[in-house]
Design a protein around this motif. Structure first.
Motif, PDB file in Angstrom:
ATOM      1  N   GLU A 283       0.783  -1.307   0.022  1.00 45.63           N
ATOM      2  CA  GLU A 283      -0.072  -0.031   0.069  1.00 45.63           C
ATOM      3  C   GLU A 283       0.828   1.281  -0.089  1.00 45.63           C
ATOM      4  O   GLU A 283       0.429   2.458  -0.556  1.00 45.63           O
ATOM      5  CB  GLU A 283      -0.890  -0.007   1.259  1.00 45.63           C
ATOM      6  CG  GLU A 283      -1.867  -1.129   1.247  1.00 45.63           C
ATOM      7  CD  GLU A 283      -3.087  -1.042   0.000  1.00 45.63           C
ATOM      8  OE1 GLU A 283      -3.063   0.075  -0.412  1.00 45.63           O
ATOM      9  OE2 GLU A 283      -3.974  -2.013   0.300  1.00 45.63           O
ATOM     10  N   SER A 284       2.018   1.103   0.730  1.00 46.56           N
ATOM     11  CA  SER A 284       2.831   2.504   0.655  1.00 46.56           C
ATOM     12  C   SER A 284       3.948   2.559  -0.332  1.00 46.56           C
ATOM     13  O   SER A 284       4.809   3.455  -0.413  1.00 46.56           O
ATOM     14  CB  SER A 284       3.637   2.615   2.120  1.00 46.56           C
ATOM     15  OG  SER A 284       4.544   1.483   2.314  1.00 46.56           O
ATOM     16  N   ASN A 285       4.184   1.274  -0.943  1.00 42.20           N
ATOM     17  CA  ASN A 285       5.076   1.261  -2.115  1.00 42.20           C
ATOM     18  C   ASN A 285       6.497   1.324  -1.407  1.00 42.20           C
ATOM     19  O   ASN A 285       7.344   2.206  -1.966  1.00 42.20           O
ATOM     20  CB  ASN A 285       5.116   2.361  -3.334  1.00 42.20           C
ATOM     21  CG  ASN A 285       6.058   2.106  -4.168  1.00 42.20           C
ATOM     22  OD1 ASN A 285       6.257   0.761  -4.538  1.00 42.20           O
ATOM     23  ND2 ASN A 285       6.472   3.032  -5.061  1.00 42.20           N
ATOM     24  N   TRP A 286       6.675   0.331  -0.297  1.00 40.90           N
ATOM     25  CA  TRP A 286       7.768   0.542   0.372  1.00 40.90           C
ATOM     26  C   TRP A 286       8.035   1.944   1.039  1.00 40.90           C
ATOM     27  O   TRP A 286       9.193   2.352   1.080  1.00 40.90           O
ATOM     28  CB  TRP A 286       9.089   0.011  -0.442  1.00 40.90           C
ATOM     29  CG  TRP A 286       8.951  -1.454  -0.749  1.00 40.90           C
ATOM     30  CD1 TRP A 286       8.559  -1.848  -2.150  1.00 40.90           C
ATOM     31  CD2 TRP A 286       9.510  -2.697  -0.265  1.00 40.90           C
ATOM     32  NE1 TRP A 286       8.670  -3.113  -2.165  1.00 40.90           N
ATOM     33  CE2 TRP A 286       9.150  -3.654  -0.968  1.00 40.90           C
ATOM     34  CE3 TRP A 286      10.055  -2.737   1.081  1.00 40.90           C
ATOM     35  CZ2 TRP A 286       9.387  -4.883  -0.749  1.00 40.90           C
ATOM     36  CZ3 TRP A 286      10.327  -3.983   1.554  1.00 40.90           C
ATOM     37  CH2 TRP A 286      10.064  -5.051   0.642  1.00 40.90           C
ATOM     38  N   ASP A 290       3.528   9.517  -0.852  1.00 37.73           N
ATOM     39  CA  ASP A 290       3.377  10.811  -0.021  1.00 37.73           C
ATOM     40  C   ASP A 290       2.537  10.272   1.238  1.00 37.73           C
ATOM     41  O   ASP A 290       2.797  10.836   2.418  1.00 37.73           O
ATOM     42  CB  ASP A 290       2.736  11.750  -0.751  1.00 37.73           C
ATOM     43  CG  ASP A 290       3.763  12.533  -1.689  1.00 37.73           C
ATOM     44  OD1 ASP A 290       4.970  12.306  -1.819  1.00 37.73           O
ATOM     45  OD2 ASP A 290       3.165  12.881  -2.601  1.00 37.73           O
ATOM     46  N   LEU A 291       1.572   9.441   1.136  1.00 38.83           N
ATOM     47  CA  LEU A 291       0.530   9.046   2.265  1.00 38.83           C
ATOM     48  C   LEU A 291       1.272   8.361   3.133  1.00 38.83           C
ATOM     49  O   LEU A 291       0.987   8.808   4.406  1.00 38.83           O
ATOM     50  CB  LEU A 291      -0.437   8.347   1.732  1.00 38.83           C
ATOM     51  CG  LEU A 291      -1.568   7.914   2.694  1.00 38.83           C
ATOM     52  CD1 LEU A 291      -2.510   9.159   2.963  1.00 38.83           C
ATOM     53  CD2 LEU A 291      -2.440   6.906   1.672  1.00 38.83           C
ATOM     54  N   SER A 293       5.162   8.403   3.716  1.00 39.46           N
ATOM     55  CA  SER A 293       6.259   9.057   4.142  1.00 39.46           C
ATOM     56  C   SER A 293       5.983  10.460   4.877  1.00 39.46           C
ATOM     57  O   SER A 293       6.677  10.907   5.694  1.00 39.46           O
ATOM     58  CB  SER A 293       7.365   9.265   2.942  1.00 39.46           C
ATOM     59  OG  SER A 293       6.508  10.030   1.914  1.00 39.46           O
ATOM     60  N   LYS A 294       4.995  11.293   4.311  1.00 43.06           N
ATOM     61  CA  LYS A 294       4.388  12.438   5.007  1.00 43.06           C
ATOM     62  C   LYS A 294       3.380  12.634   6.017  1.00 43.06           C
ATOM     63  O   LYS A 294       3.263  13.154   7.148  1.00 43.06           O
ATOM     64  CB  LYS A 294       3.921  13.306   3.849  1.00 43.06           C
ATOM     65  CG  LYS A 294       4.989  13.690   2.869  1.00 43.06           C
ATOM     66  CD  LYS A 294       4.515  14.786   1.746  1.00 43.06           C
ATOM     67  CE  LYS A 294       5.490  15.280   0.851  1.00 43.06           C
ATOM     68  NZ  LYS A 294       5.030  16.081  -0.182  1.00 43.06           N
ATOM     69  N   TYR A 295       2.407  11.465   6.122  1.00 40.79           N
ATOM     70  CA  TYR A 295       1.208  11.240   6.746  1.00 40.79           C
ATOM     71  C   TYR A 295       1.173   9.968   7.615  1.00 40.79           C
ATOM     72  O   TYR A 295       0.258   9.632   8.262  1.00 40.79           O
ATOM     73  CB  TYR A 295       0.014  11.329   6.109  1.00 40.79           C
ATOM     74  CG  TYR A 295      -0.125  12.565   5.034  1.00 40.79           C
ATOM     75  CD1 TYR A 295       0.024  13.866   5.873  1.00 40.79           C
ATOM     76  CD2 TYR A 295       0.409  12.825   3.760  1.00 40.79           C
ATOM     77  CE1 TYR A 295       0.033  15.053   4.869  1.00 40.79           C
ATOM     78  CE2 TYR A 295       0.368  13.915   2.937  1.00 40.79           C
ATOM     79  CZ  TYR A 295       0.298  15.204   3.852  1.00 40.79           C
ATOM     80  OH  TYR A 295       0.281  16.245   3.016  1.00 40.79           O
ATOM     81  N   ASN A 296       2.113   9.124   7.565  1.00 43.94           N
ATOM     82  CA  ASN A 296       2.352   7.851   8.230  1.00 43.94           C
ATOM     83  C   ASN A 296       1.145   6.889   8.114  1.00 43.94           C
ATOM     84  O   ASN A 296       0.732   6.082   8.925  1.00 43.94           O
ATOM     85  CB  ASN A 296       2.473   8.048   9.924  1.00 43.94           C
ATOM     86  CG  ASN A 296       3.702   8.948  10.207  1.00 43.94           C
ATOM     87  OD1 ASN A 296       4.901   8.169   9.790  1.00 43.94           O
ATOM     88  ND2 ASN A 296       3.623   9.796  10.974  1.00 43.94           N
ATOM     89  N   ASN A 297       0.556   6.958   6.968  1.00 38.94           N
ATOM     90  CA  ASN A 297      -0.691   6.029   6.754  1.00 38.94           C
ATOM     91  C   ASN A 297      -0.075   5.179   5.638  1.00 38.94           C
ATOM     92  O   ASN A 297       0.068   5.056   4.383  1.00 38.94           O
ATOM     93  CB  ASN A 297      -1.690   6.976   5.813  1.00 38.94           C
ATOM     94  CG  ASN A 297      -3.218   6.097   5.740  1.00 38.94           C
ATOM     95  OD1 ASN A 297      -3.041   4.804   5.879  1.00 38.94           O
ATOM     96  ND2 ASN A 297      -3.948   6.850   5.509  1.00 38.94           N
ATOM     97  N   PHE A 298       0.024   3.859   6.206  1.00 45.44           N
ATOM     98  CA  PHE A 298       1.023   2.748   5.568  1.00 45.44           C
ATOM     99  C   PHE A 298      -0.018   2.036   4.691  1.00 45.44           C
ATOM    100  O   PHE A 298       0.234   1.161   3.815  1.00 45.44           O
ATOM    101  CB  PHE A 298       1.330   1.737   6.569  1.00 45.44           C
ATOM    102  CG  PHE A 298       2.798   2.336   6.940  1.00 45.44           C
ATOM    103  CD1 PHE A 298       3.397   3.526   6.516  1.00 45.44           C
ATOM    104  CD2 PHE A 298       3.755   1.641   7.821  1.00 45.44           C
ATOM    105  CE1 PHE A 298       4.510   4.036   6.858  1.00 45.44           C
ATOM    106  CE2 PHE A 298       5.027   2.024   8.116  1.00 45.44           C
ATOM    107  CZ  PHE A 298       5.135   3.239   7.991  1.00 45.44           C
TER     108      PHE A 298
END
Length: 404
Positions: A283-286, A290-291, A293-298
């Protein structure tokens, strides 16, 4: 007084200052022109015809040819960015398409310019002396290209990839390549994607021998970590054209960062750690989105909460009626990655407001394969390929070891 033959010869040998000066100037111009052409020829040529490494380069829609040239020069891909600008000016600068490109020091300025003009694609533009093997393509898809380059038969090459005797020979010669190998492994799975300078071969088996030899050479810096983490060589091979060792280390560090907490969550909520980790990766592409790395939404968790600092609106892609569509959606913002992982676990356990048992099959699964399929069956994901993607991540990175 009569002129003698001797005096005639002396007179003809007398210097002509003006004529000689002109000839000297012309000579200097010729030399300077030749030197200029040589220097420019060198500038337009490949920086290093023997360095077949690949580097990803991000090009934005606002980048000019000059700016792209500077990027390529800074990454050691071309001699000087000015040559790209000169080339574009000479042949008519075309618009540059934004995206991620693969470039190599073996590419001439002409190759680079053609690639920029056609836009990002799966393959870099290369001279005929080079062959590119795309890691996203199957053995069947690349067979003809490799067979033509080596002057061997396509059918012979495909047979060589699964030849038992050749497989045994390669195992004996390069035992580390087969450490932690997955079942059904073929020799094509061990072929490094990337650029090759392939010569004529006596047979298809000789070609495969050369391909595997290169893989072993490039894997030397990976073997100790692969052994330590129980990973197959094929996992590192897949990253050869996507960041190489640096990206391998980054991904391994990401797994280790969240694995311990995923195991803690298992004791609290019963979610298999391999599933928690693999979903976070997918979901976070490793952790490269942005979701995350910036918003901690994995996990791509959406929300209706419009409180400042609690959500953010971003674009997302979803599968609807078999078609991938882009939409704007509101996503949750977390204070830390642990908060994100805990919220994900709670969602699987508590379900949704309209169905508290939404993910009962995920919770009931006792192994990662069943759990991955249940994520789709229970409508956690809309993509029918989602279970296969999760399983592939788990097996490539040996995430099942965290379930024990």
């Amino acid at each position: 007084m009569m002129e003698t033959e001797f005096t005639k010869r002396r007179r003809t040998k007398q210097k002509h200052p003006i004529r000689n000066t002109i000839l000297a100037v012309i000579g200097l111009v010729v030399i300077a022109t030749a030197a200029f052409l040589y220097i420019n020829h060198e500038g337009y040529a490949a920086k290093n015809p023997n360095d077949m490494s690949l580097t990803e380069v991000m090009v934005s829609s606002s980048d000019s040819v000059a700016q792209v040239g500077k990027k390529l020069q800074s990454k050691g891909l071309i001699r000087n960015g000015r040559y790209l600008s000169r080339y574009a000016k000479r042949y008519g600068a075309k618009s540059i398409t934004a995206g991620t490109y693969l470039f190599s020091p073996v590419q001439s300025i002409d190759n680079v310019y053609q690639e920029l003009a056609q836009g990002p694609s799966e393959e870099p533009v290369l001279d005929s002396a080079y062959t590119y093997i795309d890691g996203n393509k199957t053995d069947e898809q690349t067979a003809q290209t490799l067979a033509d380059a080596a002057n061997v038969s396509k059918s012979g090459l495909l047979s060589a990839y699964t030849d038992k005797d050749l497989m045994k020979e390669m195992k004996q010669k390069y035992p580390k390549l087969f450490l932690n190998a997955k079942s059904g492994l073929t020799l094509y799975d061990l072929v490094m994607p990337g650029i090759y300078k392939i010569k004529d071969e006596k047979s298809a088996k000789d070609l495969v021998r050369d391909l595997i030899k290169r893989t072993d050479k490039e894997m030397q810096g990976y073997y100790s970590e692969l052994k330590e983490n129980g990973l197959p060589v094929s996992t590192a091979v897949l990253l050869a054209e996507n960041g190489g060792k640096k990206e391998f280390n980054r991904r391994l560090a990401f797994i280790k960062k969240i694995a311990s907490y995923a195991q803690d969550l298992k004791s609290q909520y019963g979610i298999l750690p391999s599933i928690s980790i693999a979903q976070a990766i997918h979901e976070s592409n490793w952790d490269d989105s942005d979701l995350s790395s910036k918003y901690n939404n994995f996990y791509g968790v959406k929300t209706d909460d419009t409180t400042a600092g609690k959500s953010v609106v971003l674009q997302t892609q979803e599968v609807e009626n078999g078609q991938t569509v882009t939409k704007n959606a509101r996503f949750a913002v977390y204070d830390s990655y642990k908060d994100s992982m805990k919220a994900h676990a709670k969602t699987l356990v508590q379900g949704n407001t309209w169905n508290s048992n939404q993910f009962k099959d995920v919770l009931a699964a006792t192994n990662y394969k069943d759990a991955a399929q249940a994520l789709y069956d229970d409508s956690y994901a809309t993509d029918p390929n989602y279970p296969a993607a999760i399983i592939r991540i788990i097996e490539n990175w040996n995430l099942a070891k965290y379930d024990k």
